[in-house]
Scaffold this active site. Structure first.
Site, PDB file in Angstrom:
ATOM      1  N   LYS A  10      31.201  32.613  36.231  1.00 47.78           N
ATOM      2  CA  LYS A  10      32.583  32.906  36.613  1.00 47.78           C
ATOM      3  C   LYS A  10      33.316  31.621  37.032  1.00 47.78           C
ATOM      4  O   LYS A  10      32.679  30.569  37.213  1.00 47.78           O
ATOM      5  CB  LYS A  10      32.551  33.952  37.743  1.00 47.78           C
ATOM      6  CG  LYS A  10      31.934  35.290  37.295  1.00 47.78           C
ATOM      7  CD  LYS A  10      31.899  36.295  38.442  1.00 47.78           C
ATOM      8  CE  LYS A  10      31.323  37.623  37.994  1.00 47.78           C
ATOM      9  NZ  LYS A  10      31.226  38.588  39.124  1.00 47.78           N
ATOM     10  N   TYR A  50      35.963  44.616  32.395  1.00 48.67           N
ATOM     11  CA  TYR A  50      35.627  45.364  33.616  1.00 48.67           C
ATOM     12  C   TYR A  50      36.219  46.779  33.613  1.00 48.67           C
ATOM     13  O   TYR A  50      36.440  47.351  34.689  1.00 48.67           O
ATOM     14  CB  TYR A  50      36.102  44.587  34.852  1.00 48.67           C
ATOM     15  CG  TYR A  50      35.190  43.437  35.241  1.00 48.67           C
ATOM     16  CD1 TYR A  50      33.831  43.665  35.513  1.00 48.67           C
ATOM     17  CD2 TYR A  50      35.665  42.145  35.361  1.00 48.67           C
ATOM     18  CE1 TYR A  50      32.993  42.626  35.884  1.00 48.67           C
ATOM     19  CE2 TYR A  50      34.823  41.094  35.734  1.00 48.67           C
ATOM     20  CZ  TYR A  50      33.477  41.348  35.996  1.00 48.67           C
ATOM     21  OH  TYR A  50      32.642  40.319  36.370  1.00 48.67           O
ATOM     22  N   PHE A  58      39.040  47.060  44.432  1.00 50.74           N
ATOM     23  CA  PHE A  58      38.973  45.604  44.254  1.00 50.74           C
ATOM     24  C   PHE A  58      39.278  45.162  42.822  1.00 50.74           C
ATOM     25  O   PHE A  58      39.210  43.974  42.502  1.00 50.74           O
ATOM     26  CB  PHE A  58      37.597  45.082  44.687  1.00 50.74           C
ATOM     27  CG  PHE A  58      36.431  45.706  43.969  1.00 50.74           C
ATOM     28  CD1 PHE A  58      36.047  45.280  42.704  1.00 50.74           C
ATOM     29  CD2 PHE A  58      35.712  46.748  44.563  1.00 50.74           C
ATOM     30  CE1 PHE A  58      34.968  45.854  42.042  1.00 50.74           C
ATOM     31  CE2 PHE A  58      34.627  47.327  43.904  1.00 50.74           C
ATOM     32  CZ  PHE A  58      34.258  46.882  42.631  1.00 50.74           C
ATOM     33  N   ARG A  86      18.994  40.036  35.418  1.00 52.64           N
ATOM     34  CA  ARG A  86      19.589  40.535  36.672  1.00 52.64           C
ATOM     35  C   ARG A  86      18.776  40.075  37.884  1.00 52.64           C
ATOM     36  O   ARG A  86      19.322  39.824  38.948  1.00 52.64           O
ATOM     37  CB  ARG A  86      19.660  42.066  36.656  1.00 52.64           C
ATOM     38  CG  ARG A  86      20.525  42.626  35.527  1.00 52.64           C
ATOM     39  CD  ARG A  86      21.949  42.840  35.915  1.00 52.64           C
ATOM     40  NE  ARG A  86      22.114  43.889  36.897  1.00 52.64           N
ATOM     41  CZ  ARG A  86      23.301  44.293  37.341  1.00 52.64           C
ATOM     42  NH1 ARG A  86      24.411  43.724  36.885  1.00 52.64           N
ATOM     43  NH2 ARG A  86      23.397  45.244  38.226  1.00 52.64           N
ATOM     44  N   THR A  92      24.209  42.027  43.515  1.00 50.23           N
ATOM     45  CA  THR A  92      25.656  41.806  43.332  1.00 50.23           C
ATOM     46  C   THR A  92      26.300  41.195  44.571  1.00 50.23           C
ATOM     47  O   THR A  92      27.115  40.286  44.474  1.00 50.23           O
ATOM     48  CB  THR A  92      26.351  43.154  43.009  1.00 50.23           C
ATOM     49  OG1 THR A  92      25.709  43.699  41.857  1.00 50.23           O
ATOM     50  CG2 THR A  92      27.824  42.963  42.717  1.00 50.23           C
ATOM     51  N   ARG A 103      22.554  33.960  42.980  1.00 47.30           N
ATOM     52  CA  ARG A 103      23.517  34.310  44.033  1.00 47.30           C
ATOM     53  C   ARG A 103      22.938  34.066  45.427  1.00 47.30           C
ATOM     54  O   ARG A 103      23.652  33.685  46.348  1.00 47.30           O
ATOM     55  CB  ARG A 103      23.952  35.762  43.884  1.00 47.30           C
ATOM     56  CG  ARG A 103      24.874  35.995  42.680  1.00 47.30           C
ATOM     57  CD  ARG A 103      25.034  37.467  42.439  1.00 47.30           C
ATOM     58  NE  ARG A 103      25.942  37.809  41.363  1.00 47.30           N
ATOM     59  CZ  ARG A 103      25.876  38.954  40.685  1.00 47.30           C
ATOM     60  NH1 ARG A 103      24.941  39.848  40.977  1.00 47.30           N
ATOM     61  NH2 ARG A 103      26.730  39.198  39.722  1.00 47.30           N
ATOM     62  N   ASN A 113      30.944  35.729  43.501  1.00 44.72           N
ATOM     63  CA  ASN A 113      29.488  35.775  43.318  1.00 44.72           C
ATOM     64  C   ASN A 113      28.977  35.020  42.090  1.00 44.72           C
ATOM     65  O   ASN A 113      27.893  35.281  41.585  1.00 44.72           O
ATOM     66  CB  ASN A 113      28.969  37.221  43.390  1.00 44.72           C
ATOM     67  CG  ASN A 113      29.473  38.093  42.264  1.00 44.72           C
ATOM     68  OD1 ASN A 113      30.302  37.659  41.454  1.00 44.72           O
ATOM     69  ND2 ASN A 113      28.973  39.315  42.183  1.00 44.72           N
ATOM     70  N   HIS A 116      27.968  36.789  36.248  1.00 40.30           N
ATOM     71  CA  HIS A 116      27.870  38.196  35.836  1.00 40.30           C
ATOM     72  C   HIS A 116      26.736  38.327  34.827  1.00 40.30           C
ATOM     73  O   HIS A 116      26.550  37.448  33.987  1.00 40.30           O
ATOM     74  CB  HIS A 116      29.181  38.638  35.165  1.00 40.30           C
ATOM     75  CG  HIS A 116      29.054  39.913  34.380  1.00 40.30           C
ATOM     76  ND1 HIS A 116      29.160  41.146  34.977  1.00 40.30           N
ATOM     77  CD2 HIS A 116      28.798  40.141  33.069  1.00 40.30           C
ATOM     78  CE1 HIS A 116      28.977  42.085  34.039  1.00 40.30           C
ATOM     79  NE2 HIS A 116      28.764  41.497  32.884  1.00 40.30           N
ATOM     80  N   GLU A 127      29.341  44.221  25.697  1.00 38.68           N
ATOM     81  CA  GLU A 127      29.914  42.967  26.202  1.00 38.68           C
ATOM     82  C   GLU A 127      29.756  41.837  25.182  1.00 38.68           C
ATOM     83  O   GLU A 127      30.664  41.031  25.001  1.00 38.68           O
ATOM     84  CB  GLU A 127      29.269  42.614  27.553  1.00 38.68           C
ATOM     85  CG  GLU A 127      29.695  43.607  28.638  1.00 38.68           C
ATOM     86  CD  GLU A 127      28.959  43.466  29.964  1.00 38.68           C
ATOM     87  OE1 GLU A 127      29.266  44.259  30.870  1.00 38.68           O
ATOM     88  OE2 GLU A 127      28.083  42.587  30.098  1.00 38.68           O
TER      89      GLU A 127
HETATM   90  P1  PCG Z   1      29.608  41.613  38.435  1.00 35.33           P
HETATM   91  O1  PCG Z   1      30.476  40.774  37.570  1.00 35.33           O
HETATM   92  O2  PCG Z   1      28.146  41.498  38.287  1.00 35.33           O
HETATM   93  O3  PCG Z   1      30.017  43.151  38.249  1.00 35.33           O
HETATM   94  C1  PCG Z   1      31.186  43.681  38.778  1.00 35.33           C
HETATM   95  C2  PCG Z   1      31.853  42.739  39.727  1.00 35.33           C
HETATM   96  O4  PCG Z   1      32.762  43.349  40.603  1.00 35.33           O
HETATM   97  C3  PCG Z   1      30.803  42.141  40.651  1.00 35.33           C
HETATM   98  O5  PCG Z   1      29.992  41.260  39.963  1.00 35.33           O
HETATM   99  C4  PCG Z   1      31.689  41.534  41.727  1.00 35.33           C
HETATM  100  O6  PCG Z   1      32.245  40.295  41.327  1.00 35.33           O
HETATM  101  C5  PCG Z   1      32.808  42.573  41.778  1.00 35.33           C
HETATM  102  N1  PCG Z   1      32.632  43.491  42.901  1.00 35.33           N
HETATM  103  C6  PCG Z   1      31.771  44.528  43.002  1.00 35.33           C
HETATM  104  N2  PCG Z   1      31.920  45.149  44.182  1.00 35.33           N
HETATM  105  C7  PCG Z   1      32.904  44.472  44.827  1.00 35.33           C
HETATM  106  C8  PCG Z   1      33.524  44.641  46.099  1.00 35.33           C
HETATM  107  O7  PCG Z   1      33.196  45.532  46.884  1.00 35.33           O
HETATM  108  N3  PCG Z   1      34.519  43.743  46.407  1.00 35.33           N
HETATM  109  C9  PCG Z   1      34.901  42.753  45.565  1.00 35.33           C
HETATM  110  N4  PCG Z   1      35.872  41.905  45.932  1.00 35.33           N
HETATM  111  N5  PCG Z   1      34.336  42.572  44.358  1.00 35.33           N
HETATM  112  C10 PCG Z   1      33.355  43.429  44.013  1.00 35.33           C
END
Ligand code: PCG
Length: 149
Positions: A10, A50, A58, A86, A92, A103, A113, A116, A127
């Site tokens: 990212k 997404y 969010f 993963r 996550t 992470r 984070n 992805h 994807e």
């Molecule tokens: P990713 O890209 O693995 O999958 C979905 C993304 O949504 C996740 O990583 C995070 O970047 C984002 N995400 C998931 N839950 C939350 C949340 O509670 N808050 C925020 N700001 N981002 C989230």
């Protein structure tokens, strides 16, 4: 065909100079890089990537984050690469990611984070089709028999 996954570094990962470190972890594990590009995506494209999260509070912040700068889109291939990828990435929410994961080692907030990874073989297929309409690169590693029994 061997299992493939979609991995994206990212904008925060790119800005923080983590591209080499992240590629290195997947490469050293023994996975094969079958697609790689640095690109900045536009809002509709990020919203499509997404789409499953469009009802989440969010969502718009997530899309703003993903379009805020270049990302590195990759296809990685190998046995069990979706699940193992993963694990390499970590939970996550970086607050729950184990040290030793990407992470766990490099992130603090869920909204920054760094990376992805597809969450299933089916999401990986979708994807990869979205990000790599041209398909994966066609090459075989000469190390294959040193990695697989
Ligand atoms: P990713 O890209 O693995 O999958 C979905 C993304 O949504 C996740 O990583 C995070 O970047 C984002 N995400 C998931 N839950 C939350 C949340 O509670 N808050 C925020 N700001 N981002 C989230």
């Amino acid at each position: 065909m061997a299992e493939q996954t979609f991995i994206m570094i990212k904008p925060d990962g790119v800005q923080r100079g983590l591209i080499g470190e992240i590629i290195s972890r997947f490469e050293k594990k023994g996975f094969y890089l079958k697609g790689l590009k640095l690109l900045t995506v536009e809002r509709p494209f990020a919203e499509k990537h997404y789409a499953d999260l469009s009802a989440k509070p969010f969502f718009s912040g997530l899309v703003d984050y993903i379009i805020s700068g270049p990302v590195v889109a990759m296809i990685w291939e190998g046995k069990n690469v979706v699940t193992t990828g993963r694990k390499i990435i970590g939970a996550t929410n970086p607050a729950q990611s184990e040290p030793g994961t990407i992470r766990g080692d490099f992130a603090i907030d869920i909204g920054r984070n760094v990376i992805h990874g597809s969450d299933s073989v089916e999401s990986a297929r979708k994807e990869i089709a979205l990000w790599f309409p041209e398909g994966p690169a066609n090459w075989q590693s000469s190390q294959h028999s040193w990695i697989y029994e």
